[in-house]
Design an enzyme around this catalytic site. Structure first.
Site, PDB file in Angstrom:
ATOM      1  N   ALA A   1      35.279  46.898  42.795  1.00 12.95           N
ATOM      2  CA  ALA A   1      36.144  46.184  43.760  1.00 12.95           C
ATOM      3  C   ALA A   1      34.871  45.907  44.748  1.00 12.95           C
ATOM      4  O   ALA A   1      33.569  46.238  44.754  1.00 12.95           O
ATOM      5  CB  ALA A   1      36.979  46.998  44.381  1.00 12.95           C
ATOM      6  N   ASN A   2      35.344  45.329  46.169  1.00 13.76           N
ATOM      7  CA  ASN A   2      34.163  45.158  47.177  1.00 13.76           C
ATOM      8  C   ASN A   2      34.954  45.519  48.532  1.00 13.76           C
ATOM      9  O   ASN A   2      36.169  45.574  48.386  1.00 13.76           O
ATOM     10  CB  ASN A   2      33.567  43.665  47.169  1.00 13.76           C
ATOM     11  CG  ASN A   2      34.702  42.725  47.067  1.00 13.76           C
ATOM     12  OD1 ASN A   2      35.266  42.449  48.049  1.00 13.76           O
ATOM     13  ND2 ASN A   2      34.897  41.832  45.850  1.00 13.76           N
TER      14      ASN A   2
END
Ligand code: CTP
Length: 403
Positions: free
Chosen positions: A209-210
């Site tokens: 994810a980010n």
């Protein structure tokens, strides 16, 4: 016939003003609207479901656990199949339940489940209206995007005087007409927005994810809806509540996001704010990966589809204006210009997301609008203001393109 073809879901709360709701139904139908009613238990102390059904011409709903009701339409469908939800009278108790997110009867459950715009017409004793708790709930509801008509000043049933009387049916009708008549710079337009991060599965419990919070995309969705647009927000996993009056499609991965975006076309404007993961794991494990000896597993990555570029390169159903965002940590303008032409966007909104800028997850943004006509740098603004200005600009662009 100012409300021709409009579908109103009318939630009738338990107050003496409930008798005026029957007149409201009649006035709405006279103007071409169809009205479906939900009565709370309190409402049924004042008016009967039979009266609401007779005047609306449709079955009135009262019970969350009614088998016939659920078979007929179901409470979730009830929360979807309308253009507007009107709560009249909105009692202090109903407002408190809405503000607190309670769902303990059919009315409150539908109000929590709906993503439709909501208008409330409060009605209660003046002291209950002025009580700090009610005013706090009112502030919560308005900040959630719920619209309010009234209450009026006047004599109350208890021989007191002050604000608390429900607005008259014709005043409520006027508020409904205002809400349902498209207006604003983007009236009649469909705006598609992507927002948030994507989650790319490694196995059933892990993902890549980010740090995108989705705040900027959500703010744009809200601003576009406020400008009168029909808005579809395709959102990756975020911690944000769905903006009122926006159709939100929740997705996880980049590939899901692309599929959802393609499904919502055609759109007049596409705004791609999502921080889409550039790569995904080539083949996510079907079962949770276990530690095996001392050797950590290597993840083979493959590139994800570029959603913005895919949509901007379409020959059919390409939105008239395609807007991309460029999150850069260096050479912000130069990189944005490259993205403008490589992705075939009409505008790139470039911002500096280096750790010092505090943009990622923060409330402010300093953006540069990069397009064929040049670069324009905006002052540092909160994300809501960036959203409003951007929407205003895009509305102007689409207007001038048309002519
Ligand atoms: N974008 C997208 N799909 C992707 C990657 C990016 O739709 N798979 C969109 C973003 O929503 C944004 C724009 O493309 O509007 C720019 O994203 P960015 O990550 O900055 O660009 P990249 O193409 O990934 O370039 P780089 O990582 O090299 O900076």
């Amino acid at each position: 016939m100012t409300l021709s073809g409009k579908r109103i879901l009318l939630v009738i709360g338990g107050g003496i003003a409930a008798y005026k709701s029957l007149d409201l139904i009649r006035r709405l139908r006279e103007r071409g609207a169809s009205v479906r009613c939900i009565l709370t238990a309190g409402a049924q102390e004042f008016i009967t479901p039979l009266a609401a059904a007779a005047i609306s011409g449709q079955r009135a709903h009262t019970n969350l656990f009614d088998r016939e009701d659920e078979a007929d339409i179901g409470h979730i469908k009830l929360a979807r199949d309308a253009d507007l939800v009107v709560v009249a009278p909105a009692t202090a108790n109903l407002m408190a339940k809405m503000a607190g997110g309670h769902a303990d009867d059919l009315a409150s459950t539908v109000l929590l489940a709906t993503t439709l715009p909501i208008l409330i017409a409060p009605a209660m004793n003046v002291r209950m209206w002025q009580h700090a708790a009610t005013q706090r709930n009112l502030a919560t509801l308005t900040s959630d995007g719920i619209k309010v008509v009234g209450p009026n000043d006047g004599a109350m049933a208890e021989a007191e005087f002050g604000p608390g009387r429900m607005s008259e049916p014709l005043e409520i009708v006027a508020a409904i007409e205002t809400l349902l008549t498209p207006k604003g710079a983007l009236a009649g337009r469909h705006v598609l927005i992507t927002a948030g991060p994507t989650h790319e599965p490694i196995d059933p419990v892990r993902y890549i994810a980010n740090r995108s919070s989705g705040k900027q995309g959500y703010a744009i969705a809200r601003a576009a809806a406020e400008a009168g647009a029909r808005v579809t927000l395709v959102a990756g996993p975020t911690a944000l509540p769905d903006p009122a009056g926006v159709n939100v499609v929740h997705v996880e991965s980049a590939r899901d996001m692309l599929a959802a975006v393609e499904k919502t076309l055609p759109a007049d404007i596409g705004i791609f704010t999502a921080a889409v993961a550039d790569w995904r794991v080539a083949s996510a494990a079907g079962e949770k990966m276990k530690k095996m000896g001392d050797v950590p597993p290597a993840l083979a990555l493959v590139e994800n589809p570029d959603i913005l570029a895919t949509i901007a390169h379409r020959t059919v159903e390409r939105p008239a204006i395609v807007v991309g965002f460029a999150a850069e940590t260096e050479k912000v303008i130069e990189h944005a210009q490259q993205k403008l032409s490589r992705k075939r966007a009409d505008v790139i909104v470039a911002n500096d997301v280096s750790a010092e800028s505090g943009v990622m997850g923060g409330d402010n943004n300093t953006v540069h609008l990069v397009s064929a006509s040049g670069v324009e740098t905006w002052p540092t603004l909160d994300k809501g203001e960036v959203a409003r200005r951007l929407v205003e600009r895009l509305a102007h662009m689409i207007e001038t393109r048309k002519s």
